[in-house]
Design a protein around this motif. Structure first.
Motif, PDB file in Angstrom:
ATOM      1  N   GLN A 216       3.748   3.025  -2.595  1.00  0.00           N
ATOM      2  CA  GLN A 216       3.580   1.952  -1.621  1.00  0.00           C
ATOM      3  C   GLN A 216       2.662   2.388  -0.490  1.00  0.00           C
ATOM      4  N   TYR A 217       2.863   3.573   0.023  1.00  0.00           N
ATOM      5  CA  TYR A 217       2.024   4.022   1.126  1.00  0.00           C
ATOM      6  C   TYR A 217       0.632   4.421   0.669  1.00  0.00           C
TER       7      TYR A 217
ATOM      8  N   ILE B  29      -1.068   1.073   0.632  1.00  0.00           N
ATOM      9  CA  ILE B  29      -1.359   0.657   2.012  1.00  0.00           C
ATOM     10  C   ILE B  29      -2.562   1.438   2.537  1.00  0.00           C
TER      11      ILE B  29
ATOM     12  N   ILE C 174      -1.934   6.747   8.556  1.00  0.00           N
ATOM     13  CA  ILE C 174      -1.772   5.661   7.586  1.00  0.00           C
ATOM     14  C   ILE C 174      -2.806   5.787   6.483  1.00  0.00           C
TER      15      ILE C 174
ATOM     16  N   ASN D 184      -2.142   8.866   4.357  1.00  0.00           N
ATOM     17  CA  ASN D 184      -0.768   8.885   3.832  1.00  0.00           C
ATOM     18  C   ASN D 184      -0.041  10.156   4.277  1.00  0.00           C
TER      19      ASN D 184
ATOM     20  N   GLN E  59       2.877  11.644   5.843  1.00  0.00           N
ATOM     21  CA  GLN E  59       4.245  11.203   6.088  1.00  0.00           C
ATOM     22  C   GLN E  59       4.833  11.776   7.376  1.00  0.00           C
TER      23      GLN E  59
ATOM     24  N   ARG F 274       3.304   9.613  10.345  1.00  0.00           N
ATOM     25  CA  ARG F 274       3.393   8.158  10.189  1.00  0.00           C
ATOM     26  C   ARG F 274       4.685   7.650  10.852  1.00  0.00           C
TER      27      ARG F 274
ATOM     28  N   TYR G 125       9.839   2.727   9.898  1.00  0.00           N
ATOM     29  CA  TYR G 125       9.624   1.347   9.462  1.00  0.00           C
ATOM     30  C   TYR G 125       9.467   0.317  10.579  1.00  0.00           C
TER      31      TYR G 125
ATOM     32  N   ALA H 144       5.397  -2.572   2.983  1.00  0.00           N
ATOM     33  CA  ALA H 144       6.262  -1.826   3.890  1.00  0.00           C
ATOM     34  C   ALA H 144       7.696  -2.316   3.820  1.00  0.00           C
TER      35      ALA H 144
ATOM     36  N   GLU I 147       9.633  -0.482   1.270  1.00  0.00           N
ATOM     37  CA  GLU I 147      10.018   0.841   1.747  1.00  0.00           C
ATOM     38  C   GLU I 147      11.270   0.752   2.598  1.00  0.00           C
TER      39      GLU I 147
END
Length: 164
Positions: A27-28, A31, A63, A66, A68, A71, A74, A99, A102
């Motif tokens: 997912q990220y 994104i 972002i 990616n 983590q 970042r 949520y 998002a 997630e």
């Protein structure tokens, strides 16, 4: 000892899954690709996008790459993604839908952690624990000072006997 491990650690299932969760990574990654491609199509640098969107450069970098560790979580990343959709003229809710998936995964993971549910400050259990700690402290201090007062009184009596 196992009780303490269960209180303070994740369940064994979540420890195994914590290392590799392909749904969360994909997912990220998507994104990141969408944001980077849209920024390049608009002929914007990261600094220019940061100036337009009022989002710090390091967050846009995290972002797009990616990352983590830098970042945001949520609720914060959701508002950032909304702002990026507006500034990059993306189709509405394209980034937010990714998002929100997630978010559902994090809710499941959060249920395994038991210590997070135990709040010492805002619950009645915490108040009782605080009360018992105070009472125990008072008893310990009282016993310590009573023993010292008795020793001081005995020394005074000995000094009076010696003086006579």
């Amino acid at each position: 000892m196992n009780i303490l491990k269960n209180l303070f650690l994740f369940n064994k299932k979540s420890e195994k899954n914590k290392e590799f969760n392909p749904g969360l990574v994909d997912q990220y990654l998507e994104i990141a690709k969408l944001v980077k491609e849209a920024r390049i199509q608009q002929n914007l640098t990261i600094k220019e996008l940061s100036y337009i969107s009022k989002i710090p450069v390091r967050i846009i970098n995290s972002i797009e790459n990616n990352n983590q560790s830098t970042r945001p979580e949520y609720p914060f990343i959701r508002s950032i993604l909304i702002k990026l959709e507006e500034c990059l003229v993306l189709k509405k809710n394209t980034l937010i839908n990714l998002a929100s998936k997630e978010r559902k995964i994090l809710k499941k993971k959060g249920k395994d952690f038991m210590f997070r549910k135990f709040d010492l400050i805002n619950t009645w259990q915490g108040s009782i624990l605080y009360f018992f700690i105070l009472v125990l402290t008072i008893f310990i201090l009282k016993r310590y000072f009573i023993l010292n007062v008795n020793v001081i009184e005995i020394q005074n009596i000995e000094n009076q006997i010696i003086d006579k």
